[in-house]
Write a protein that holds these residues in place. Structure first.
Motif, PDB file in Angstrom:
ATOM      1  N   ALA A 140      -2.427   8.888  -7.667  1.00 11.22           N
ATOM      2  CA  ALA A 140      -1.223   8.150  -7.282  1.00 11.22           C
ATOM      3  C   ALA A 140      -1.454   7.237  -6.080  1.00 11.22           C
ATOM      4  O   ALA A 140      -0.657   6.328  -5.829  1.00 11.22           O
ATOM      5  CB  ALA A 140      -0.087   9.121  -6.981  1.00 11.22           C
ATOM      6  N   LEU A 141      -2.530   7.480  -5.341  1.00  7.90           N
ATOM      7  CA  LEU A 141      -2.793   6.689  -4.136  1.00  7.90           C
ATOM      8  C   LEU A 141      -3.489   5.376  -4.470  1.00  7.90           C
ATOM      9  O   LEU A 141      -4.341   5.302  -5.356  1.00  7.90           O
ATOM     10  CB  LEU A 141      -3.671   7.485  -3.167  1.00  7.90           C
TER      11      LEU A 141
ATOM     12  N   LEU B 230      -5.291  19.511   5.331  1.00  8.32           N
ATOM     13  CA  LEU B 230      -6.110  18.809   4.355  1.00  8.32           C
ATOM     14  C   LEU B 230      -5.973  17.305   4.562  1.00  8.32           C
ATOM     15  O   LEU B 230      -4.857  16.781   4.642  1.00  8.32           O
ATOM     16  CB  LEU B 230      -5.661  19.152   2.929  1.00  8.32           C
ATOM     17  N   THR B 231      -7.099  16.621   4.639  1.00 11.03           N
ATOM     18  CA  THR B 231      -7.103  15.175   4.795  1.00 11.03           C
ATOM     19  C   THR B 231      -8.085  14.578   3.794  1.00 11.03           C
ATOM     20  O   THR B 231      -9.234  15.030   3.703  1.00 11.03           O
ATOM     21  CB  THR B 231      -7.529  14.753   6.217  1.00 11.03           C
ATOM     22  N   GLY B 232      -7.645  13.597   3.044  1.00  8.28           N
ATOM     23  CA  GLY B 232      -8.522  12.927   2.099  1.00  8.28           C
ATOM     24  C   GLY B 232      -8.035  11.522   1.822  1.00  8.28           C
ATOM     25  O   GLY B 232      -6.833  11.241   1.901  1.00  8.28           O
ATOM     26  N   TRP B 233      -8.958  10.646   1.519  1.00  5.50           N
ATOM     27  CA  TRP B 233      -8.643   9.245   1.258  1.00  5.50           C
ATOM     28  C   TRP B 233      -9.003   8.909  -0.187  1.00  5.50           C
ATOM     29  O   TRP B 233     -10.007   9.379  -0.708  1.00  5.50           O
ATOM     30  CB  TRP B 233      -9.434   8.330   2.195  1.00  5.50           C
ATOM     31  N   ALA B 234      -8.185   8.077  -0.807  1.00  3.53           N
ATOM     32  CA  ALA B 234      -8.555   7.547  -2.116  1.00  3.53           C
ATOM     33  C   ALA B 234      -9.762   6.635  -1.927  1.00  3.53           C
ATOM     34  O   ALA B 234      -9.797   5.830  -0.999  1.00  3.53           O
ATOM     35  CB  ALA B 234      -7.392   6.773  -2.724  1.00  3.53           C
TER      36      ALA B 234
ATOM     37  N   PHE C 134       1.687   2.352   6.524  1.00  2.11           N
ATOM     38  CA  PHE C 134       1.840   3.017   5.235  1.00  2.11           C
ATOM     39  C   PHE C 134       3.180   2.603   4.637  1.00  2.11           C
ATOM     40  O   PHE C 134       4.177   3.326   4.752  1.00  2.11           O
ATOM     41  CB  PHE C 134       1.773   4.539   5.401  1.00  2.11           C
ATOM     42  N   PRO C 135       3.239   1.462   4.004  1.00  6.32           N
ATOM     43  CA  PRO C 135       4.524   0.940   3.525  1.00  6.32           C
ATOM     44  C   PRO C 135       5.222   1.840   2.507  1.00  6.32           C
ATOM     45  O   PRO C 135       6.447   1.911   2.477  1.00  6.32           O
ATOM     46  CB  PRO C 135       4.153  -0.413   2.902  1.00  6.32           C
ATOM     47  N   LYS C 136       4.461   2.522   1.650  1.00  6.19           N
ATOM     48  CA  LYS C 136       5.094   3.355   0.626  1.00  6.19           C
ATOM     49  C   LYS C 136       4.510   4.757   0.686  1.00  6.19           C
ATOM     50  O   LYS C 136       3.337   4.975   0.399  1.00  6.19           O
ATOM     51  CB  LYS C 136       4.896   2.760  -0.765  1.00  6.19           C
ATOM     52  N   ALA C 137       5.353   5.708   1.071  1.00 13.99           N
ATOM     53  CA  ALA C 137       4.902   7.088   1.261  1.00 13.99           C
ATOM     54  C   ALA C 137       5.734   8.036   0.416  1.00 13.99           C
ATOM     55  O   ALA C 137       6.903   7.765   0.116  1.00 13.99           O
ATOM     56  CB  ALA C 137       5.016   7.482   2.733  1.00 13.99           C
ATOM     57  N   ALA C 138       5.133   9.153   0.029  1.00 12.55           N
ATOM     58  CA  ALA C 138       5.829  10.184  -0.738  1.00 12.55           C
ATOM     59  C   ALA C 138       5.654  11.530  -0.056  1.00 12.55           C
ATOM     60  O   ALA C 138       4.575  11.855   0.437  1.00 12.55           O
ATOM     61  CB  ALA C 138       5.302  10.245  -2.172  1.00 12.55           C
ATOM     62  N   ASP C 139       6.729  12.303  -0.040  1.00 11.71           N
ATOM     63  CA  ASP C 139       6.729  13.637   0.554  1.00 11.71           C
ATOM     64  C   ASP C 139       6.819  14.654  -0.572  1.00 11.71           C
ATOM     65  O   ASP C 139       7.802  14.682  -1.314  1.00 11.71           O
ATOM     66  CB  ASP C 139       7.929  13.761   1.499  1.00 11.71           C
TER      67      ASP C 139
ATOM     68  N   SER D   8      -0.078   3.601  -6.733  1.00  9.46           N
ATOM     69  CA  SER D   8       1.170   2.989  -6.252  1.00  9.46           C
ATOM     70  C   SER D   8       1.580   3.411  -4.851  1.00  9.46           C
ATOM     71  O   SER D   8       2.513   2.849  -4.281  1.00  9.46           O
ATOM     72  CB  SER D   8       2.313   3.314  -7.210  1.00  9.46           C
ATOM     73  N   LEU D   9       0.905   4.412  -4.262  1.00  6.48           N
ATOM     74  CA  LEU D   9       1.312   4.948  -2.971  1.00  6.48           C
ATOM     75  C   LEU D   9       0.264   4.685  -1.897  1.00  6.48           C
ATOM     76  O   LEU D   9      -0.933   4.693  -2.171  1.00  6.48           O
ATOM     77  CB  LEU D   9       1.553   6.462  -3.060  1.00  6.48           C
ATOM     78  N   ASP D  10       0.735   4.472  -0.668  1.00  3.08           N
ATOM     79  CA  ASP D  10      -0.168   4.326   0.472  1.00  3.08           C
ATOM     80  C   ASP D  10      -0.429   5.664   1.163  1.00  3.08           C
ATOM     81  O   ASP D  10      -1.451   5.837   1.825  1.00  3.08           O
ATOM     82  CB  ASP D  10       0.438   3.358   1.494  1.00  3.08           C
TER      83      ASP D  10
END
Length: 285
Positions: A125-126, A255-259, A49-54, A99-101
């Motif tokens: 955003a994902l 919660l888990t979900g994928w783009a 996950f090269p680019k992550a947001a918290d 833009s986010l992984d």
């Protein structure tokens, strides 16, 4: 009655968090425990996950715990933080679409009025096949305290004001992920039981976390000593362990979900099966 669709007063929430900040480290056990469990789940995902947001309300907590556990957990190279709330508004995330992984959130979503809107922003955003992983408090949280405060206030004053926030149930959480357009959505719950010497200790911990009453419909009058005393007595009578300590329930909903992405596993097309259930089980008489 009010036509205001909001449930939570975010300005009050911000004041509570600000007051709690100097002593937060003495009351942060729940945040640290659930952050650790969240990162454990992330570690089970074998990809980068090269680019992550918290998007957690406690900026830096996830990054700190990740560094304590393992600097390489989940293969993240960056963990940038972004706020979701500004006053009483849900803000636009400062990330371009796709833009986010990875997006993470620890214990912030149970205070958001527009939860569907927040989830849609995250999904947008994902990047395709990007991951959202979050944990929030669920509807079974503090059920003991909720019951005792309501009954005590009714007995002492003849009426009751909401004192513990309503929270999303597990089934509703799964539905929200689907509505937001996530692929492979999963919501599951874990229960954490904490014991205290008395109800006063529990309420002190909640204040120390910054997790006090921030409902718009809350009474502006503080709880009277008589209400607190009666609620404490009820709590001890009904929810004490064998050693006399009371228990407090915290339900954590993950919660888990994928783009969406074409490479993801897809459900079989209706009618595409090659084996007849009649051949397997036989015809009914």
């Amino acid at each position: 009655m009010s036509d205001d669709p909001r449930i939570f007063d975010h300005r009050q929430l911000a004041r509570q968090r600000q007051r709690a900040e100097p002593g937060f480290a003495r009351h942060d056990f729940l945040f640290r425990e659930l952050a650790t469990r969240l990162l454990d789940r992330l570690a089970d995902v074998r990809r980068q996950f090269p680019k992550a947001a918290d998007l957690s309300p406690r900026a830096g907590l996830l990054a700190d715990i990740r560094a304590e556990l393992d600097p390489a957990v989940g293969g993240m190279t960056t963990l940038s933080a972004a706020p979701l709330l500004d006053g009483d508004s849900l803000v636009a995330l400062p990330f371009e679409a796709g833009s986010l992984d990875l997006v993470l959130s620890c214990l912030g979503f149970h205070w958001i009025n527009d939860l569907p809107g927040a989830l849609i922003q995250i999904r947008n955003a994902l990047r395709p096949d990007g991951l959202f992983l979050g944990v929030m408090l669920g509807g079974e949280t503090l059920t003991e305290l909720r019951q005792c405060l309501m009954e005590a206030e009714l007995a002492e004053t003849g009426g009751a004001s909401p004192r513990v926030s309503p929270m999303v149930g597990l089934r509703d959480a799964a539905g929200l992920l689907q509505r937001a357009g996530f692929a492979l959505p999963v919501a599951d719950a874990e229960t954490i039981t904490v014991t205290y010497a008395d109800a006063i200790g529990l309420m002190r911990d909640l204040r120390g976390m910054g997790e006090g009453n921030a409902l718009i419909a809350r009474s502006r009058r503080p709880l009277s000593r008589n209400v607190v005393a009666r609620a404490s007595l009820l709590y001890a009578e009904r929810f004490a362990e064998s050693d006399g300590r009371i228990r407090a329930t915290f339900q954590a909903i993950f919660l888990t979900g994928w783009a969406p992405d074409p490479s993801q596993q897809q459900p079989a097309r209706r009618g595409s099966g090659e084996v007849s259930l009649t051949d397997v089980f036989g015809r009914s008489c």
